[in-house]
Enzyme design. Structure first.
Site, PDB file in Angstrom:
ATOM      1  N   ASP A 176      -2.448  -5.429  -2.032  1.00 32.85           N
ATOM      2  CA  ASP A 176      -2.266  -5.400  -3.481  1.00 32.85           C
ATOM      3  C   ASP A 176      -3.630  -5.266  -4.145  1.00 32.85           C
ATOM      4  OD1 ASP A 176       0.474  -5.676  -3.329  1.00 32.85           O
ATOM      5  OD2 ASP A 176       0.430  -7.861  -3.500  1.00 32.85           O
TER       6      ASP A 176
ATOM      7  N   ASP B  69       5.089  -1.506  -5.392  1.00 32.57           N
ATOM      8  CA  ASP B  69       5.805  -2.459  -6.244  1.00 32.57           C
ATOM      9  C   ASP B  69       6.203  -1.805  -7.563  1.00 32.57           C
ATOM     10  OD1 ASP B  69       5.368  -4.417  -4.307  1.00 32.57           O
ATOM     11  OD2 ASP B  69       3.528  -5.121  -5.260  1.00 32.57           O
TER      12      ASP B  69
END
Length: 210
Positions: free
Chosen positions: A169, A183
């Site tokens: 991330d 995401d």
């Protein structure tokens, strides 16, 4: 999975625009070849329309997956181990972290479970693609498929091990969880599905009017 297939349904013979049309039934031996020919053309058009929707689904999925994969490779090679990069002051930063949980850092203790869920979502979408006649639904499912594949790739190939890999991330808005492009694709696909459902549009092209 059976419930998902029930929702998709099996359309009769939709035309290229996604609306259902039934081929004319001509009794055997009547010699009315024109009507039979028109019915055959309707079936052909329906198959062509479905093929186009499937192509859109996989094209969107491939684009979302490639974008996520390339972005993570750049983050790992150039950002991991370095200080965060400010994009919009302190409102948005690029900050590389490894996330063992689901989207936005939820459920770090259930890595294997989330991996299995992602794999199941991919299988369901692929199975249902053959019954897809709606262009907006093709885009939505393509986003879901591409995002699921992106994070599943991390689960399989990144440390600490197969099916337990940590997701990369790096998008860090102020006061919000750190996430990635996979995401984002999943969330956008989910929002689009909700909007289509509110509008009464089914994946097979059927429109429900109140």
């Amino acid at each position: 999975m059976a419930e998902a297939e029930r929702i998709i349904g099996t359309p009769d013979t939709p035309d290229d625009g996604g609306e259902h049309t039934a081929a004319a039934e001509v009794p055997a031996g009547t010699g009315v070849s024109g009507e039979a020919g028109a019915g055959g053309q309707g079936v052909t058009a329906g198959r062509t329309g479905r093929g186009r929707r499937i192509a859109v689904l996989f094209a969107v999925a491939a684009f979302a997956y490639a974008l996520d994969l390339v972005s993570k490779m750049l983050v790992v090679s150039r950002l991991e181990g370095h200080a965060p990069i400010q994009v919009v002051g302190d409102l948005l930063e690029l900050h590389a972290i490894r996330n063992p949980g689901a989207a936005f850092g939820f459920g770090a203790a259930f890595t294997v479970i989330f991996t299995l869920i992602a794999a199941a979502v991919i299988v369901v979408i692929i199975r249902l693609a053959r019954k897809l006649y709606s262009f907006p639904w093709a885009v939505a499912l393509g986003l879901l498929l591409g995002g699921a594949l992106g994070n599943l790739t991390d689960r399989i190939f990144r440390s600490p091990g197969v099916f337990e890999g940590e997701v990369v991330d790096f998008i860090a808005p102020k006061g919000f969880a750190v996430f990635n492009l996979a995401d984002s694709a999943i969330v956008c696909g989910g929002i689009l599905i909700v909007l289509l459902s509110f509008r009464g549009l089914d994946p097979d092209g059927t429109v429900h009017k109140d």
